[in-house]
Design a protein around this motif. Structure first.
Motif, PDB file in Angstrom:
ATOM      1  N   HIS A 123       1.018  -0.917  -0.361  1.00 29.84           N
ATOM      2  CA  HIS A 123      -0.176   0.433  -0.185  1.00 29.84           C
ATOM      3  C   HIS A 123       0.875   1.427   0.090  1.00 29.84           C
ATOM      4  CE1 HIS A 123       1.380  -0.103   4.224  1.00 29.84           C
ATOM      5  NE2 HIS A 123       0.809   1.107   4.021  1.00 29.84           N
ATOM      6  N   ASP A 125       0.855   5.392   1.829  1.00 36.72           N
ATOM      7  CA  ASP A 125      -0.164   6.495   2.555  1.00 36.72           C
ATOM      8  C   ASP A 125      -0.483   7.437   1.775  1.00 36.72           C
ATOM      9  OD1 ASP A 125       0.008   4.044   5.512  1.00 36.72           O
ATOM     10  OD2 ASP A 125       1.797   5.092   4.783  1.00 36.72           O
ATOM     11  N   HIS A 180       4.827   0.464   0.120  1.00 38.51           N
ATOM     12  CA  HIS A 180       5.657  -0.238   0.877  1.00 38.51           C
ATOM     13  C   HIS A 180       4.913  -1.710   1.501  1.00 38.51           C
ATOM     14  CE1 HIS A 180       4.100   2.796   3.039  1.00 38.51           C
ATOM     15  NE2 HIS A 180       3.495   2.142   4.176  1.00 38.51           N
ATOM     16  N   ARG A 198       0.917  11.163  11.552  1.00 36.13           N
ATOM     17  CA  ARG A 198       1.197  11.943  10.550  1.00 36.13           C
ATOM     18  C   ARG A 198       0.180  13.482   9.900  1.00 36.13           C
ATOM     19  NH1 ARG A 198      -1.176   6.465   7.451  1.00 36.13           N
ATOM     20  NH2 ARG A 198      -0.505   4.581   8.178  1.00 36.13           N
TER      21      ARG A 198
HETATM   22 FE   LIG Z   1       2.617   2.353   5.052  1.00 39.64          FE
END
Ligand SMILES: [Fe+2]
Ligand SMILES: O=C(O)CCC(=O)C(=O)O
Length: 204
Positions: A123, A125, A180, A198
């Motif tokens: 995936h 982010d 990743h 985040r």
């Molecule tokens: Fe991730």
């Protein structure tokens, strides 16, 4: 200033320009990392959510949790998560990482890998809620596990073993250019905790 914060700022930053991430090896000393791992294990309300893959429901192969400011909502693993505010016990770690990375982190995703069977698939982010002008900071505690990177266009691959106390900074391009994943490692019997800090867009 706390002695370990001084040590963090002295750590050599390994930056590899052609990859879009940098690693602070052993950013957190072992006694601190063990303390944070135990505290998170104890204080956090861990979940094993269900996710739909190709029309079938599965348990996510790890435990997860999400902490964030109240203004944050984030959709991951098929469910909508609302920030409920930072708990007091978490603030020292949040503040140190935010000042080290110079980023106003307002949310943190926790992944608890119970042993080497637990994993995370490919995936990036790159959800629209994430403010892509800031890096994502990933702190690893406990067992060493491999993080795999695959370039979206060239297919170039890298393996980055993440050890106890390592702080990985993923530049914004890391999400747009690479995917990743954290594969299974059946010989590993001990847990690993990963925290990704985040910056989310909010309506405030
Ligand atoms: Fe991730
Ligand atoms: O456990 C890791 O190191 C990876 C975590 C990750 O990729 C994520 O939370 O998005």
């Amino acid at each position: 200033m706390d002695e370990w914060i001084q040590r963090c700022s002295a750590v050599i930053r390994l930056h590899v320009d052609t990859m879009n991430w940098s690693l602070h090896s052993r950013w957190l000393p072992p006694d601190r990392s063990q303390e944070w791992m135990e505290r998170c294990n104890r204080e956090i309300n861990w979940e094993q959510t269900d996710v739909r893959v190709y029309g079938r429901w599965h348990k996510v192969p790890r435990l997860t949790a999400f902490l964030a400011e109240r203004s944050v909502t984030y959709r991951y693993s098929g469910a909508l998560h609302h920030g409920t505010g930072w708990p007091q016990w978490f603030l020292p770690l949040l503040e140190t990482i935010s000042s080290q990375c110079n980023a106003p982190f307002n949310g943190c995703l926790f992944n608890w890998y119970r042993n080497g069977e637990d994993r995370m698939g490919w995936h990036a982010d790159d959800e629209p809620e994430i403010d892509a002008s800031f890096p994502i900071a990933s702190l690893s505690l406990g067992a060493t596990r491999d993080l795999h990177f695959r370039h979206r266009e060239t297919g170039q691959r890298h393996n980055l073993p993440l050890c106890d106390g390592d702080l990985l900074l993923m530049d914004p391009a890391c999400q747009s250019l690479w995917m990743h994943a954290l594969p299974t490692r059946r010989k590993i019997t001990t847990p690993r905790l990963n925290l990704t800090f985040r910056v989310f867009r909010t309506n405030d």
